[in-house]
Design a protein around this motif. Structure first.
Motif, mmCIF file in Angstrom:
data_model
loop_
_atom_site.group_PDB
_atom_site.id
_atom_site.type_symbol
_atom_site.label_atom_id
_atom_site.label_comp_id
_atom_site.label_asym_id
_atom_site.label_seq_id
_atom_site.Cartn_x
_atom_site.Cartn_y
_atom_site.Cartn_z
ATOM 1 N N GLU A 73 108.701 26.126 -4.159
ATOM 2 C CA GLU A 73 109.445 24.890 -3.999
ATOM 3 C C GLU A 73 110.950 25.149 -3.880
ATOM 4 O OE1 GLU A 73 109.125 21.558 -7.123
ATOM 5 O OE2 GLU A 73 107.240 21.728 -6.075
ATOM 6 N N LEU A 157 110.454 13.086 -5.761
ATOM 7 C CA LEU A 157 109.173 12.957 -6.455
ATOM 8 C C LEU A 157 109.347 12.788 -7.967
ATOM 9 C CD1 LEU A 157 106.036 13.048 -6.061
ATOM 10 C CD2 LEU A 157 106.182 15.482 -6.600
ATOM 11 N N ILE A 158 110.374 13.455 -8.536
ATOM 12 C CA ILE A 158 110.564 13.358 -9.996
ATOM 13 C C ILE A 158 110.855 11.914 -10.420
ATOM 14 C CG2 ILE A 158 111.989 14.107 -11.954
ATOM 15 C CD1 ILE A 158 112.172 16.862 -10.617
ATOM 16 N N THR A 161 107.760 9.685 -9.805
ATOM 17 C CA THR A 161 106.700 9.780 -10.815
ATOM 18 C C THR A 161 107.137 9.104 -12.119
ATOM 19 O OG1 THR A 161 105.961 11.853 -9.816
ATOM 20 C CG2 THR A 161 105.190 11.410 -12.050
ATOM 21 N N ARG A 162 108.433 9.308 -12.474
ATOM 22 C CA ARG A 162 108.929 8.687 -13.711
ATOM 23 C C ARG A 162 108.768 7.168 -13.645
ATOM 24 N NH1 ARG A 162 114.329 9.670 -13.527
ATOM 25 N NH2 ARG A 162 114.075 11.834 -14.165
ATOM 26 N N ARG A 164 106.638 5.470 -11.845
ATOM 27 C CA ARG A 164 105.220 5.089 -11.944
ATOM 28 C C ARG A 164 104.686 5.233 -13.362
ATOM 29 N NH1 ARG A 164 101.227 6.911 -7.148
ATOM 30 N NH2 ARG A 164 99.733 6.453 -8.803
ATOM 31 N N LEU A 165 105.143 6.311 -14.045
ATOM 32 C CA LEU A 165 104.718 6.497 -15.442
ATOM 33 C C LEU A 165 105.195 5.344 -16.309
ATOM 34 C CD1 LEU A 165 105.218 10.190 -16.682
ATOM 35 C CD2 LEU A 165 103.093 8.880 -16.555
ATOM 36 N N ARG A 169 103.058 2.371 -18.392
ATOM 37 C CA ARG A 169 103.137 2.193 -19.850
ATOM 38 C C ARG A 169 103.488 0.758 -20.236
ATOM 39 N NH1 ARG A 169 106.410 7.682 -20.348
ATOM 40 N NH2 ARG A 169 104.663 9.109 -20.587
ATOM 41 N N THR B 44 109.449 20.220 -15.269
ATOM 42 C CA THR B 44 109.529 19.082 -14.341
ATOM 43 C C THR B 44 108.738 17.890 -14.878
ATOM 44 O OG1 THR B 44 109.660 20.666 -12.536
ATOM 45 C CG2 THR B 44 109.179 18.395 -11.923
ATOM 46 N N LYS B 47 110.824 16.183 -17.271
ATOM 47 C CA LYS B 47 111.890 15.438 -16.577
ATOM 48 C C LYS B 47 111.343 14.129 -16.000
ATOM 49 C CE LYS B 47 114.625 19.325 -15.023
ATOM 50 N NZ LYS B 47 114.643 20.264 -13.896
ATOM 51 N N MET B 48 110.061 14.147 -15.664
ATOM 52 C CA MET B 48 109.419 12.942 -15.122
ATOM 53 C C MET B 48 109.128 11.924 -16.230
ATOM 54 S SD MET B 48 106.752 14.739 -12.507
ATOM 55 C CE MET B 48 107.237 15.173 -10.822
ATOM 56 N N GLY B 49 109.371 12.336 -17.461
ATOM 57 C CA GLY B 49 109.092 11.442 -18.585
ATOM 58 C C GLY B 49 107.707 11.659 -19.159
ATOM 59 N N GLY B 50 107.028 12.722 -18.708
ATOM 60 C CA GLY B 50 105.676 13.011 -19.182
ATOM 61 C C GLY B 50 105.664 13.441 -20.639
ATOM 62 N N LYS B 51 104.684 12.960 -21.378
ATOM 63 C CA LYS B 51 104.535 13.362 -22.785
ATOM 64 C C LYS B 51 103.199 14.078 -22.970
ATOM 65 C CE LYS B 51 107.881 10.236 -24.753
ATOM 66 N NZ LYS B 51 108.375 9.728 -23.449
ATOM 67 N N GLY B 140 106.482 20.720 -8.115
ATOM 68 C CA GLY B 140 106.817 19.345 -8.490
ATOM 69 C C GLY B 140 105.606 18.441 -8.340
ATOM 70 N N SER B 144 103.581 16.176 -11.064
ATOM 71 C CA SER B 144 103.222 14.777 -10.838
ATOM 72 C C SER B 144 101.728 14.549 -11.105
ATOM 73 C CB SER B 144 103.593 14.397 -9.395
ATOM 74 O OG SER B 144 103.455 13.020 -9.198
ATOM 75 N N ALA B 147 101.097 14.356 -14.725
ATOM 76 C CA ALA B 147 101.543 13.062 -15.256
ATOM 77 C C ALA B 147 100.633 11.911 -14.824
ATOM 78 C CB ALA B 147 102.976 12.784 -14.812
ATOM 79 N N LEU B 148 100.265 11.891 -13.547
ATOM 80 C CA LEU B 148 99.561 10.719 -13.001
ATOM 81 C C LEU B 148 98.071 10.962 -12.756
ATOM 82 C CD1 LEU B 148 102.218 9.694 -10.284
ATOM 83 C CD2 LEU B 148 101.997 8.747 -12.589
#
Lengths: 170, 419
Positions: A73, A157-158, A161-162, A164-165, A169, B44, B47-51, B140, B144, B147-148
């Motif tokens: 990437e 994409l970051i 995705t944030r 969508r997450l 929630r 990443t 950074k996406m907010g994933g837990k 990335g 995703s 996360a999803l």
């Protein structure tokens, strides 16, 4: 941040089958982790002048199969961090193509234009209208898929995705 | 109108009745494969907010790229991976020494017929050896998916390759793969799914077959597929981690291109510097001096490859001043090669045998070339700089040619070695 839909920049022109090993050398893939550091190695093994002389909004124009090879990437990120506004090619290596779009770096397929654009000329791209204007004339390219616009509009994409997450929630 | 393999699998994974080329679908993969790059993916993901990862069972992590760690930086990277594996309760984790991820995925029964494998590695199409749909994606994108649980894919067009006849003795599936890539070009299957059919494929062993989907990545393929048959099902007995349902293309499926090849007329081939489609018959490059020979990788580091190479090298010696690096593709292969005496044959001949993993394939460690040196390798990629320095040359060939070249100090076919 919303991506600009009109791009104007100076062209760096390259040939066919440029692989991701020369866009971002493999020896850095596990030692250079910060996006801002990646720009200084961009195209190191293809064009050593590039990293030193590239300016914001410059546009890469390449032949067929730009970005073939390794899925790394960083090859997309180092170009985005270099300030590259868009890449126009006859065709793309598919993973690199996705990596560019996911980094909100427009990757556009326009073979006719590639043949006539000159190195270092200034060209203009209208992303929304799918139009490209260069010294030799105007060209159109296929519009990007809807989901790619959603990723662009989110800023990559970051953040996409944030978003969508977060909404899942709620 | 019938559907191709990839159209059926992507439609199924997107919850649709059917899907056609050009269509964008959102799919949930069966397997999300990553390797050393899992540390970067995790960063990443955060950074996406994933837990919590959405489905830990979907995730497979196999450390292989720089294993065991050559530098503190690499070791730190591995430490982060081990920590995240624990934190996220990821069961399918294989630590350093288990082998190259694509081979291990097959051995562990995680690459299954009719399933979708998304992997953050360009050789993920390898899963096609089991009749799976393996697609390489970026880091990335993997974050995703963690996360999803889903990712967008464009349904590709399909290239159908039919290989008629059988390969002559002394010609391997590596030669077949190089022939296909040389003829069709580095972009011959760009963004396409490649289906491999015909007697020339059916008669190959599972090990021989694996070379083909693995190397279709070098033609730009999104995925590749060999129809699963009894050999596939036998291999999976006792290995498959879950029940699977094979998927086959319809007889009236629509292909963008159909290419036919005749296996019986093929000869050993070599990919010359610096592109994989710069392919020439071995006879034309024989005599080229080499400094290093490398036998290994996900392409040609399996037991049958080691066996064939060991038969060439047994009773002979690696040429003076030449390094012969041997790296089994997995610990399972290493152990079997040890028991069968192949490892002993390599060591007695003066080869250097190293622990399973990618080794010097992408220039990380374990035998990278010096400036100006020439390597011959069983790997899948010979780009400028691939093995560490752009001022070196890489030739790609089959395992017996690589072993024979180590003995001769120049590119040569084993039949020309003399006694």
């Amino acid at each position: 941040m919303k991506e600009k839909s009109i791009l104007r920049g100076r062209v760096w022109k390259y040939g066919d089958d440029v692989n991701t090993d020369v866009i971002f050398p493999g020896k850095y893939t596990y030692t250079v982790n910060e996006p801002s550091e990646m720009a200084q190695y961009a195209l190191e093994d293809l064009d050593p002048r590039f990293a030193k002389e590239v300016k914001p909004d410059d546009i890469i124009v390449a032949g067929k199969n730009w970005g073939c090879g390794s899925s790394r990437e960083q090859a997309a990120i180092c170009l985005k961090e270099s300030g590259v506004g868009a890449i126009i090619a006859k065709s793309f290596g598919r993973i690199h193509y996705r990596n560019c779009l996911n980094a909100a770096l427009p990757a556009l397929i326009c073979p006719e234009a590639v043949d006539v654009i000159e190195d270092k000329e200034i060209i203009e791209i209208d992303l929304k209208r799918g139009e490209l204007r260069c010294a030799a004339g105007s060209f159109s390219f296929p519009p990007l898929p809807e989901i790619v616009w959603e990723i662009f509009d989110a800023g990559g994409l970051i953040p996409y995705t944030r978003k969508r997450l977060e909404s899942s929630r709620d | 109108m019938g559907q191709t393999f990839v159209e059926k699998v992507l439609a199924k994974k997107a919850g649709l009745d059917r899907a056609g080329p050009g269509q964008i679908v959102e799919v949930a993969p069966d397997v999300a494969l990553s390797h050393d790059n899992a540390a970067s993916i995790y960063s990443t993901f955060q950074k996406m907010g994933g837990k919590r990862v959405v489905d830990p069972k979907m995730i497979v992590i196999i450390l292989d790229h720089a294993t065991p760690a050559p530098t503190t930086k690499h070791a730190e990277n591995h430490r982060i991976v081990r920590e995240l594996v624990k934190e996220q309760s990821i069961d399918h984790f294989y630590d350093v020494g288990r082998g190259v991820c694509h081979q291990v995925l097959v051995e562990e029964g995680l690459a299954l017929p009719g399933e979708l494998v998304l992997g953050s590695d360009s050789h993920t199409p390898h899963a096609g050896v089991m009749g799976g749909c393996g697609v390489g994606i970026g880091r990335g994108e993997m974050a995703s998916i963690w996360a999803l649980g889903t990712l967008w894919l464009r349904v590709p067009e399909t290239l159908k390759i039919t290989v008629n006849g059988c390969l002559p003795k002394g010609v391997t599936s590596k030669d077949l793969a190089l022939k296909l890539i040389g003829d069709l070009g580095a972009d011959g299957a760009l963004y396409m799914s490649v289906e491999l059919h015909g007697e020339g494929i059916e008669t190959l062993t599972i090990s021989e077959r694996a070379v083909l989907p693995n190397m279709m990545a070098e033609m730009g393929a999104k995925c590749s597929y060999i129809p699963p048959d009894q050999k596939t099902f036998d291999y999976l007995k006792g290995r498959a981690k879950r029940a699977y349902k094979p998927v086959y293309p319809d007889p009236d499926a629509e292909y963008i291109r159909i290419a036919e090849f005749d296996a019986s007329s093929m000869e050993p081939m070599v990919a010359c510097p610096h592109t994989v489609d710069h392919v020439r018959p071995l006879s034309e490059v024989a005599g080229t001096p080499i400094n290093q020979a490398f036998l290994g990788t996900c392409t040609n580091g399996r037991l049958e490859d080691l066996k064939a190479a060991a038969q060439v090298i047994k009773g002979r010696q690696v040429a003076k001043g030449i390094r012969f690096i041997v790296i089994p593709a997995s610990s399972e292969i290493y152990l079997k090669a040890l028991q069968a005496g192949y490892i002993q044959a390599f060591i007695e001949a003066g080869a250097v045998v190293e622990s399973p993993g990618c080794g010097p394939c992408m220039g990380n460690h374990m035998g990278v070339p010096a400036i100006g040196e020439v390597s011959i390798s069983t790997a899948n990629r010979n780009f400028k700089g691939r093995m560490g320095t752009k001022e070196s040359e890489i030739y790609l060939a089959n395992p017996v040619v690589v072993a024979a070249s180590a003995v001769a100090g120049e590119i040569i076919h084993p039949k020309d070695l003399g006694s």
